[in-house]
Design a protein around this motif. Structure first.
Motif, PDB file in Angstrom:
ATOM      1  N   PHE A  66       6.526   5.025  -5.810  1.00 44.56           N
ATOM      2  CA  PHE A  66       5.527   4.971  -6.669  1.00 44.56           C
ATOM      3  C   PHE A  66       5.543   6.160  -7.937  1.00 44.56           C
ATOM      4  O   PHE A  66       5.640   5.525  -9.163  1.00 44.56           O
ATOM      5  N   ILE A  67       6.022   7.119  -7.609  1.00 48.76           N
ATOM      6  CA  ILE A  67       6.233   8.063  -8.622  1.00 48.76           C
ATOM      7  C   ILE A  67       7.294   7.893  -9.360  1.00 48.76           C
ATOM      8  O   ILE A  67       7.426   7.923 -10.575  1.00 48.76           O
TER       9      ILE A  67
ATOM     10  N   ILE B  88      -2.438   3.443 -14.828  1.00 47.25           N
ATOM     11  CA  ILE B  88      -1.382   3.713 -13.744  1.00 47.25           C
ATOM     12  C   ILE B  88      -2.168   4.222 -12.523  1.00 47.25           C
ATOM     13  O   ILE B  88      -2.135   4.149 -11.433  1.00 47.25           O
ATOM     14  N   HIS B  89      -3.135   5.097 -12.935  1.00 49.80           N
ATOM     15  CA  HIS B  89      -4.113   5.803 -12.068  1.00 49.80           C
ATOM     16  C   HIS B  89      -5.031   4.810 -11.462  1.00 49.80           C
ATOM     17  O   HIS B  89      -5.201   4.854 -10.265  1.00 49.80           O
ATOM     18  N   ASP B  90      -5.406   3.741 -12.160  1.00 53.97           N
ATOM     19  CA  ASP B  90      -6.126   2.506 -11.386  1.00 53.97           C
ATOM     20  C   ASP B  90      -5.360   1.846 -10.419  1.00 53.97           C
ATOM     21  O   ASP B  90      -5.776   1.560  -9.292  1.00 53.97           O
TER      22      ASP B  90
ATOM     23  N   SER C 125      12.127  15.635  -5.193  1.00 55.56           N
ATOM     24  CA  SER C 125      13.144  14.653  -4.488  1.00 55.56           C
ATOM     25  C   SER C 125      13.270  13.503  -5.401  1.00 55.56           C
ATOM     26  O   SER C 125      14.554  12.805  -5.242  1.00 55.56           O
ATOM     27  N   VAL C 126      12.363  12.969  -6.067  1.00 60.60           N
ATOM     28  CA  VAL C 126      12.562  12.053  -6.927  1.00 60.60           C
ATOM     29  C   VAL C 126      13.439  12.086  -8.123  1.00 60.60           C
ATOM     30  O   VAL C 126      14.676  11.450  -8.283  1.00 60.60           O
TER      31      VAL C 126
ATOM     32  N   PRO D 208       0.810  -1.027  -0.085  1.00 64.10           N
ATOM     33  CA  PRO D 208      -0.179  -0.006  -0.103  1.00 64.10           C
ATOM     34  C   PRO D 208       0.862   1.288   0.053  1.00 64.10           C
ATOM     35  O   PRO D 208       2.098   1.377   0.324  1.00 64.10           O
ATOM     36  N   ILE D 209       0.100   2.537  -0.484  1.00 59.55           N
ATOM     37  CA  ILE D 209       0.950   3.482  -0.455  1.00 59.55           C
ATOM     38  C   ILE D 209       0.373   4.535   0.642  1.00 59.55           C
ATOM     39  O   ILE D 209      -0.900   4.868   0.463  1.00 59.55           O
TER      40      ILE D 209
END
Length: 202
Positions: A23-24, A183-185, A105-106, A13-14
């Motif tokens: 995730f990003i 990706i949104h899903d 930051s990513v 989970p996020i």
């Protein structure tokens, strides 16, 4: 059996800033790199293995990957903001500002790519920050519409000579739209949006 267990293992989970950043990062790299590789293979046809084995083309692909990565961050970042916005209430701008810091930051996880150079890389960072800042000035877009302003730029970064690209822009734009919806899903399935929003505001 262990391989199957790994394959079907639920994705984590996020629920915090670090998980959101991971995730990003992963999805931004995925959406731009997959498009570059698949388009190049399709254009090369039966000669794709030969083409990818050539040093000059490998360098062109590497440059395309790093050029396109900030575009992926911009698209994924805007998509994430749209998911978090309903939970931000009156602190919408504060959440966006923190989300921008997460995306940057990513970006900063990676050293300057030699194929881009220091000036080009820092310019890409500035443009990424500007693009994300503009997200706060309008209502959330439909996910499928988020790639629209960047699709032509992304298409121009393909490591295939422009004379050989033909009329493939629509194909690339549709690829971005479908991929971002998928990706949104996944994000909606995995994220605890309220918890992430609170983490960003903490």
């Amino acid at each position: 059996m262990k391989l199957l267990q790994k394959f079907f293992r639920p994705r984590p989970p996020i629920g915090d800033r670090e998980a959101l950043a991971d995730f990003i990062d992963a999805q931004s790299a995925f959406i731009v790199q997959k498009g570059i590789y698949e388009y190049s293979r399709a254009r090369a046809g039966h000669y794709s293995k030969v083409l990818f084995a050539e040093e000059g083309f490998a360098l062109a692909v590497e440059r395309s990957r790093w050029q396109a990565y900030p575009l992926g961050l911009a698209m994924i970042g805007e998509m994430v903001e749209g998911v978090l916005r309903p939970h931000a209430g009156m602190q919408r701008r504060a959440v966006l500002d923190q989300m921008i810091l997460v995306v940057l930051s990513v970006f900063d996880r990676y050293p300057v790519p030699p194929s881009i150079g220091e000036d080009g890389w820092f310019q890409a960072r500035r443009e990424l920050e500007q693009r994300l800042d503009l997200v706060g000035g309008h209502a959330p877009k439909r996910v499928m519409d988020i790639p629209e302003p960047l699709a032509e730029t992304y298409f121009a970064m393909m490591p295939i000579h422009e004379k050989l690209r033909g009329r493939d822009f629509e194909t690339i734009r549709n690829y971005l739209r479908v991929s971002l919806c998928n990706i949104h899903d996944e994000l909606v399935d995995r994220i605890d949006a309220a918890a992430v929003t609170n983490t960003l505001l903490a």
